[in-house]
Design a protein around this motif. Structure first.
Motif, PDB file in Angstrom:
ATOM      1  N   SER A 114      11.104   6.935   5.378  1.00 31.03           N
ATOM      2  CA  SER A 114      10.416   7.521   4.228  1.00 31.03           C
ATOM      3  C   SER A 114       8.987   6.999   4.120  1.00 31.03           C
ATOM      4  O   SER A 114       8.062   7.756   3.794  1.00 31.03           O
ATOM      5  CB  SER A 114      11.182   7.206   2.941  1.00 31.03           C
ATOM      6  OG  SER A 114      11.301   5.795   2.767  1.00 31.03           O
ATOM      7  N   LEU A 115       8.783   5.713   4.380  1.00 29.46           N
ATOM      8  CA  LEU A 115       7.443   5.140   4.291  1.00 29.46           C
ATOM      9  C   LEU A 115       6.572   5.603   5.448  1.00 29.46           C
ATOM     10  O   LEU A 115       5.367   5.839   5.274  1.00 29.46           O
ATOM     11  CB  LEU A 115       7.510   3.613   4.253  1.00 29.46           C
ATOM     12  CG  LEU A 115       8.343   2.984   3.135  1.00 29.46           C
ATOM     13  CD1 LEU A 115       8.134   1.474   3.100  1.00 29.46           C
ATOM     14  CD2 LEU A 115       7.994   3.583   1.778  1.00 29.46           C
ATOM     15  N   GLU A 116       7.165   5.726   6.643  1.00 31.91           N
ATOM     16  CA  GLU A 116       6.402   6.216   7.791  1.00 31.91           C
ATOM     17  C   GLU A 116       5.951   7.649   7.556  1.00 31.91           C
ATOM     18  O   GLU A 116       4.832   8.029   7.889  1.00 31.91           O
ATOM     19  CB  GLU A 116       7.259   6.141   9.065  1.00 31.91           C
ATOM     20  CG  GLU A 116       7.564   4.737   9.548  1.00 31.91           C
ATOM     21  CD  GLU A 116       6.314   3.969   9.949  1.00 31.91           C
ATOM     22  OE1 GLU A 116       5.411   4.581  10.556  1.00 31.91           O
ATOM     23  OE2 GLU A 116       6.235   2.760   9.651  1.00 31.91           O
ATOM     24  N   MET A 117       6.827   8.461   6.975  1.00 23.65           N
ATOM     25  CA  MET A 117       6.507   9.854   6.678  1.00 23.65           C
ATOM     26  C   MET A 117       5.327   9.962   5.713  1.00 23.65           C
ATOM     27  O   MET A 117       4.464  10.838   5.840  1.00 23.65           O
ATOM     28  CB  MET A 117       7.750  10.543   6.103  1.00 23.65           C
ATOM     29  CG  MET A 117       7.534  11.949   5.544  1.00 23.65           C
ATOM     30  SD  MET A 117       7.002  11.939   3.776  1.00 23.65           S
ATOM     31  CE  MET A 117       8.366  11.107   2.982  1.00 23.65           C
ATOM     32  N   ALA A 118       5.280   9.051   4.744  1.00 24.30           N
ATOM     33  CA  ALA A 118       4.265   9.145   3.701  1.00 24.30           C
ATOM     34  C   ALA A 118       2.961   8.446   4.070  1.00 24.30           C
ATOM     35  O   ALA A 118       1.970   8.569   3.347  1.00 24.30           O
ATOM     36  CB  ALA A 118       4.813   8.546   2.407  1.00 24.30           C
ATOM     37  N   ARG A 119       2.956   7.741   5.193  1.00 21.70           N
ATOM     38  CA  ARG A 119       1.791   6.922   5.554  1.00 21.70           C
ATOM     39  C   ARG A 119       0.510   7.734   5.672  1.00 21.70           C
ATOM     40  O   ARG A 119      -0.584   7.261   5.366  1.00 21.70           O
ATOM     41  CB  ARG A 119       2.072   6.198   6.873  1.00 21.70           C
ATOM     42  CG  ARG A 119       1.003   5.180   7.257  1.00 21.70           C
ATOM     43  CD  ARG A 119       1.313   4.573   8.621  1.00 21.70           C
ATOM     44  NE  ARG A 119       2.590   3.920   8.626  1.00 21.70           N
ATOM     45  CZ  ARG A 119       2.789   2.662   8.238  1.00 21.70           C
ATOM     46  NH1 ARG A 119       1.763   1.947   7.809  1.00 21.70           N
ATOM     47  NH2 ARG A 119       3.984   2.115   8.281  1.00 21.70           N
ATOM     48  N   THR A 120       0.618   8.966   6.119  1.00 20.88           N
ATOM     49  CA  THR A 120      -0.567   9.781   6.366  1.00 20.88           C
ATOM     50  C   THR A 120      -1.129  10.417   5.091  1.00 20.88           C
ATOM     51  O   THR A 120      -2.170  11.062   5.139  1.00 20.88           O
ATOM     52  CB  THR A 120      -0.254  10.898   7.384  1.00 20.88           C
ATOM     53  OG1 THR A 120       0.821  11.696   6.869  1.00 20.88           O
ATOM     54  CG2 THR A 120       0.168  10.301   8.722  1.00 20.88           C
ATOM     55  N   ILE A 121      -0.445  10.247   3.965  1.00 18.12           N
ATOM     56  CA  ILE A 121      -0.896  10.842   2.704  1.00 18.12           C
ATOM     57  C   ILE A 121      -1.848   9.868   2.021  1.00 18.12           C
ATOM     58  O   ILE A 121      -1.461   8.749   1.676  1.00 18.12           O
ATOM     59  CB  ILE A 121       0.305  11.162   1.790  1.00 18.12           C
ATOM     60  CG1 ILE A 121       1.290  12.096   2.499  1.00 18.12           C
ATOM     61  CG2 ILE A 121      -0.171  11.786   0.482  1.00 18.12           C
ATOM     62  CD1 ILE A 121       2.592  12.311   1.736  1.00 18.12           C
ATOM     63  N   PRO A 154       0.797  -1.236   0.000  1.00 11.05           N
ATOM     64  CA  PRO A 154       0.000   0.000   0.000  1.00 11.05           C
ATOM     65  C   PRO A 154       0.828   1.284   0.000  1.00 11.05           C
ATOM     66  O   PRO A 154       0.315   2.331  -0.393  1.00 11.05           O
ATOM     67  CB  PRO A 154      -0.822  -0.134   1.283  1.00 11.05           C
ATOM     68  CG  PRO A 154      -0.949  -1.607   1.503  1.00 11.05           C
ATOM     69  CD  PRO A 154       0.355  -2.180   1.047  1.00 11.05           C
ATOM     70  N   ALA A 155       2.084   1.193   0.423  1.00 10.00           N
ATOM     71  CA  ALA A 155       2.925   2.403   0.433  1.00 10.00           C
ATOM     72  C   ALA A 155       2.982   3.049  -0.946  1.00 10.00           C
ATOM     73  O   ALA A 155       3.017   4.283  -1.060  1.00 10.00           O
ATOM     74  CB  ALA A 155       4.341   2.061   0.910  1.00 10.00           C
ATOM     75  N   ILE A 156       2.976   2.238  -2.011  1.00 10.09           N
ATOM     76  CA  ILE A 156       3.019   2.802  -3.372  1.00 10.09           C
ATOM     77  C   ILE A 156       1.722   2.535  -4.134  1.00 10.09           C
ATOM     78  O   ILE A 156       1.684   2.628  -5.359  1.00 10.09           O
ATOM     79  CB  ILE A 156       4.234   2.267  -4.165  1.00 10.09           C
ATOM     80  CG1 ILE A 156       4.219   0.738  -4.248  1.00 10.09           C
ATOM     81  CG2 ILE A 156       5.529   2.777  -3.556  1.00 10.09           C
ATOM     82  CD1 ILE A 156       5.251   0.176  -5.218  1.00 10.09           C
ATOM     83  N   GLY A 157       0.664   2.193  -3.394  1.00 13.78           N
ATOM     84  CA  GLY A 157      -0.622   1.969  -4.052  1.00 13.78           C
ATOM     85  C   GLY A 157      -0.760   0.601  -4.665  1.00 13.78           C
ATOM     86  O   GLY A 157      -1.567   0.401  -5.574  1.00 13.78           O
ATOM     87  N   TRP A 158       0.021  -0.372  -4.196  1.00 16.00           N
ATOM     88  CA  TRP A 158      -0.107  -1.754  -4.640  1.00 16.00           C
ATOM     89  C   TRP A 158      -0.843  -2.542  -3.561  1.00 16.00           C
ATOM     90  O   TRP A 158      -0.937  -2.089  -2.412  1.00 16.00           O
ATOM     91  CB  TRP A 158       1.260  -2.363  -4.931  1.00 16.00           C
ATOM     92  CG  TRP A 158       1.929  -1.777  -6.149  1.00 16.00           C
ATOM     93  CD1 TRP A 158       1.477  -0.748  -6.918  1.00 16.00           C
ATOM     94  CD2 TRP A 158       3.178  -2.171  -6.726  1.00 16.00           C
ATOM     95  NE1 TRP A 158       2.346  -0.477  -7.937  1.00 16.00           N
ATOM     96  CE2 TRP A 158       3.411  -1.334  -7.851  1.00 16.00           C
ATOM     97  CE3 TRP A 158       4.127  -3.133  -6.419  1.00 16.00           C
ATOM     98  CZ2 TRP A 158       4.543  -1.445  -8.643  1.00 16.00           C
ATOM     99  CZ3 TRP A 158       5.259  -3.256  -7.214  1.00 16.00           C
ATOM    100  CH2 TRP A 158       5.461  -2.421  -8.318  1.00 16.00           C
ATOM    101  N   PRO A 159      -1.369  -3.720  -3.860  1.00 17.59           N
ATOM    102  CA  PRO A 159      -2.159  -4.467  -2.870  1.00 17.59           C
ATOM    103  C   PRO A 159      -1.359  -4.850  -1.634  1.00 17.59           C
ATOM    104  O   PRO A 159      -0.117  -4.891  -1.654  1.00 17.59           O
ATOM    105  CB  PRO A 159      -2.590  -5.721  -3.641  1.00 17.59           C
ATOM    106  CG  PRO A 159      -2.489  -5.353  -5.076  1.00 17.59           C
ATOM    107  CD  PRO A 159      -1.346  -4.393  -5.172  1.00 17.59           C
ATOM    108  N   LYS A 160      -2.086  -5.171  -0.555  1.00 18.03           N
ATOM    109  CA  LYS A 160      -1.438  -5.589   0.689  1.00 18.03           C
ATOM    110  C   LYS A 160      -0.594  -6.839   0.497  1.00 18.03           C
ATOM    111  O   LYS A 160       0.370  -7.070   1.235  1.00 18.03           O
ATOM    112  CB  LYS A 160      -2.488  -5.846   1.770  1.00 18.03           C
ATOM    113  CG  LYS A 160      -3.188  -4.594   2.282  1.00 18.03           C
ATOM    114  CD  LYS A 160      -4.203  -4.945   3.358  1.00 18.03           C
ATOM    115  CE  LYS A 160      -4.910  -3.689   3.872  1.00 18.03           C
ATOM    116  NZ  LYS A 160      -5.922  -4.008   4.906  1.00 18.03           N
ATOM    117  N   SER A 161      -0.951  -7.663  -0.492  1.00 20.16           N
ATOM    118  CA  SER A 161      -0.185  -8.885  -0.747  1.00 20.16           C
ATOM    119  C   SER A 161       1.210  -8.587  -1.287  1.00 20.16           C
ATOM    120  O   SER A 161       2.072  -9.481  -1.293  1.00 20.16           O
ATOM    121  CB  SER A 161      -0.939  -9.793  -1.720  1.00 20.16           C
ATOM    122  OG  SER A 161      -1.264  -9.110  -2.912  1.00 20.16           O
TER     123      SER A 161
END
Length: 817
Positions: free
Chosen positions: A343-350, A247-254
């Motif tokens: 970087s991923l934690e920073m972007a999580r809220t977007i 999900p970080a880049i808009g891909w599925p949880k899998s």
């Protein structure tokens, strides 16, 4: 002698040949679409020990249909469910290739879905040709074998009606169907297949060229193999790669490795080999070698989900289960470790995928080193985008087809070219040039044409760059699709607040669109619904309530509710519930028709809105439920009242006993917070009435709802006759309460529910009974609304309810306290 092109075929019956994972589930989805379907497979060549013990022979029909029955039963047991409801399976008739292949003569469409072996497919189709009627469509569900080779040498009529239809697994849920023409496939056949897959099966159809593994698997496999290669290069764990590619880049949880486990490592290896063996001119061919790790796992039989272990392994510990992860260095499974990247934690809220991708990769593209996740993702997305660009026009002529294939087939929020636009093609080109990379012609032609993006939108019309013409051309949409975003871009939005908008759909139909976070219902949404009703009275003929988010509405804004309850603002809570009740009642009693169009989750208050429409036009994948008991509450936006009305409608007669039996499933549905597994299942739960409609293709939902609204206008629609204050709804009082208490007591003794579950269920039973009335009598809608509201607010004051709400807000899961 050659014949002229056929008329556009009509598809009413289908035969599926092959009852493996794909064949049986394709048949299941055809049944979901209301089709009668024959499902056939091979006859066993020998008896099982159990069959021998029973004295059966190879001539016994139970033996001859053993393989097809196993596939059919596996589809019935599949999770996620392959069928909309268990009863849907009755539309499938099973048989075998030796005894029942003549059934193909009755089919309008024959789908071959046997093993990925050219000789097996050709041998079966030669037998089919002897039974097939001229004009019958025949397609193969191959994921990569050449379409032209499978039907080579067949007669002209067969060739004109021959194509590839590559469904993605699981067929019910994955939107993509790749439609691959054969050398002589008629345009009428292609149009018939595309239209049927779109309207009847709810699919997104992409026309692919007859190249190895077509579009989605070609690009997706490249991405997966690149991820495996980069894992070694950057010294990353499986959890770290999956944290980056989910999900970080808009891909599925899998993400990468869970997807590989679901697909099966043997299937992945076959796809990789097929591409390597058949793409001698692919400049990245060397990547398409089965990685040593995958080879070793396949040798050990660690094939993923089907074998119980792959990159992940689920193990039982006592009564619980845990998921372990493979350590490629030791080839042993170990407990998972949380992957953490700044970087991923920073972007999580977007929330927006484009903005999130820009936040993660923008600094790296600009020359900053970034953390390990940013370096990994920059290389992965950069290589995937360049590879996709080099595949035009080899696998597809249009960037739109490639982007759609990846969104619909792999569940990406953005296709590779949409990612390029999100990251700025100009910025990417500068970085690639600085790194000494050659730009594919797609990008050089774009930049030399003075255009800065691959997609452009103007006045609600989307255009995409056509590299052959070196200009942007309009992206065609199938007729009958309304895109709310495009209407707003064309200045059709007539009102807006923070939670909802009013949009003019044309032809006298107004739409109320929700756009709060998760479409949670607050005062902004109820206010816009009321505004929409005012505009309906003065300026429009009908109102549609719909949106095009993943979920219609997850219900009330629980955070606001919890704060009010903790601050003991009881008057404010009463007022908020009353405003929502009034908005729903205004929908129900509007002088002009209101059609509600849910999709995805329509829970709690979202479901209550649906129940008050003149009609529901639901997407087939609608998961509806009055789930308030899960957080220690009861439906209070009119949901309990509407289910009481439905119980009255379902009662076989006017006697109390009939009504008592009608209330039983309603009480169970609400007390157990049941959620429908599909729109058809919602009908079984009583949430959809017989007159409500279902749209197989969610993309067509808004247009279908508009058509349903206009049909009501044509029928000279009249609202509910009874006044909200007129006693018109029969309730049972103490009779229902007593029966409910007994059921609650038995569930409590069986430890199916907690003591507090029982407390909430007794409160619910009191509402459904119309209160502790000594005998059955008629009450008004307003009486029941007041009873709902009083019960709801009283439960808000209970500590355990507040604990449940807080837990759900924190974890997204219910608490059984």
């Amino acid at each position: 002698m050659k014949h002229g092109p056929p008329n556009k075929p009509t598809i009413k019956t289908v035969a599926v040949l092959g009852a493996g994972t794909m064949g049986a589930r394709i048949a299941a989805h055809l049944a979901n679409a209301g089709m009668h379907c024959w499902l056939l497979d091979i006859v066993p060549s020998e008896l099982t020990p159990d069959e021998k013990a029973r004295g059966w022979t190879l001539a016994d029909p139970r033996v001859r249909n053993r393989i097809v029955r196993a596939g059919f039963e596996a589809a019935q047991k599949a999770r996620p469910a392959a069928f909309f409801t268990p009863a849907t399976a009755s539309r499938i008739t099973i048989g075998n290739f030796e005894d029942n292949l003549a059934w193909c003569a009755q089919a309008d469409w024959i789908i071959e879905a046997v093993a990925e072996n050219l000789a097996i497919k050709r041998g079966l189709l030669q037998k089919v040709a002897a039974h097939r009627r001229p004009g019958t469509i025949v397609t193969t569900n191959t994921s990569g074998l050449p379409i032209h080779q499978i039907a080579e040498g067949f007669d002209d009529d067969f060739q004109r009606h021959w194509a590839g239809t590559h469904f993605f697994n699981p067929p019910r849920y994955m939107k993509l169907v790749e439609l691959i023409p054969g050398p002589a496939t008629s345009s009428e056949v292609l149009e018939a297949l595309a239209d049927f897959c779109d309207r009847r099966l709810g699919k997104g159809v992409v026309r692919a060229k007859d190249t190895p593994n077509f579009i989605a698997n070609r690009i997706g496999t490249f991405s997966m193999l690149t991820s495996l290669s980069l894992m070694t290069r950057f010294g990353m764990s499986i959890e770290e790669v999956d944290a980056c590619t989910g999900p970080a880049i808009g891909w599925p949880k899998s993400a990468t490795f869970r997807t590989a486990d679901i697909v099966g490592l043997d299937v992945l290896a076959n796809v990789v080999r097929n591409i390597y063996e058949n793409t001698s001119k692919d400049e990245s061919r060397a990547l398409y070698r089965v990685p040593p790790l995958v080879e070793e796992m396949t040798r050990r039989g660690w094939l993923g989900e089907k074998s119980g272990r792959g990159f992940y392994q689920r193990v039982k510990k006592g009564g619980d289960s845990d998921i372990l992860v493979l350590d490629p260095g030791t080839m042993e499974y170990r407990p998972r470790q949380k992957a953490r990247f700044a970087s991923l934690e920073m972007a999580r809220t977007i929330d927006d995928s484009r903005a999130r991708l820009q936040a993660i990769l923008g600094p790296v593209i600009a020359g900053q080193p970034g953390d390990k996740a940013q370096q990994f993702l920059w290389t992965l997305i950069s290589e995937t985008s360049l590879y996709a660009a080099r595949r035009i026009p080899e696998i597809a002529d249009s960037i739109v087809d490639i982007d759609r294939a990846m969104r619909w087939g792999f569940g990406w929020d953005l296709g590779p070219f949409e990612m390029c636009d999100a990251l700025s093609v100009e910025a990417l080109a500068r970085r690639w040039t600085a790194d000494g990379r050659d730009l594919p012609p797609l990008f050089t032609r774009l930049l030399s044409s003075s255009r800065k993006s691959l997609y452009e939108s103007s006045a609600g019309e989307l255009s995409a760059f056509d590299p052959a013409a070196a200009t942007h051309t309009k992206v065609p949409e199938p007729p009958g699709i309304i895109i709310l975003k495009s209407l707003k871009e064309r200045s059709k939005e007539v009102a807006r607040n923070s939670g909802a908008s009013l949009i003019d759909l044309g032809d006298g139909v107004l739409c109320c669109e929700f756009h709060s976070k998760m479409n949670a219902i607050g005062d902004d949404i109820t206010a816009m619904m009321q505004t929409g009703l005012k505009r309906l009275n003065t300026d429009f003929d009908a109102l549609v309530i719909a949106n095009q988010a993943p979920n219609f509405s997850v219900g009330a804004n629980l955070m606001l509710l919890l704060v009010a309850a903790q601050e003991q603002e009881w008057d404010d809570l009463h007022d908020a519930v009353r405003r929502f009740q009034n908005a729903n009642m205004a929908l129900k009693h509007a002088a002009k028709p209101v059609v509600i169009a849910p999709q995805g989750m329509a829970l709690g208050g979202g479901c209550e809105i649906c129940l008050h429409g003149a009609r529901i036009q639901a997407a087939a994948e609608s998961y509806m439920g009055l789930v308030e008991t899960g957080v220690g509450l009861i439906p209070a936006g009119g949901g309990s009242k509407e289910m009481i009305i439905r119980a009255n409608e379902h009662a076989a007669g006017g006697e109390s006993l009939d009504l008592f039996h009608a209330f039983k499933p309603v009480f169970e549905t609400l007390a157990m917070a049941k959620v429908s597994a599909s729109a058809e299942d919602a009908r079984n739960l009583g949430l959809l009435r017989p007159a409500d409609f279902i749209s197989m293709n969610g993309d067509r939902l808004v247009a279908d709802a508009k058509a349903a609204a206009l049909a009501l206008v044509e029928e000279d629609y009249r609202p509910a006759l009874a006044s909200p204050t007129e006693p018109s709804i029969r309730v049972l009082g103490e009779e229902l309460i007593a029966g409910a208490k007994l059921a609650i007591h038995m569930m409590l003794r069986g430890e199916y529910i907690s003591e507090y579950d029982a407390h909430v269920a007794r409160k619910l039973a009191n509402v459904l009974a119309g209160g502790p009335l000594t005998e059955s009598q008629l009450v008004s809608e307003q009486y029941l609304l007041d009873l709902e509201r009083e019960t709801f607010v009283s439960l808000c004051g209970e500590r355990k309810t507040q604990e449940r709400v807080a837990h759900t807000l924190k974890t997204g899961k219910p608490l059984r306290n």
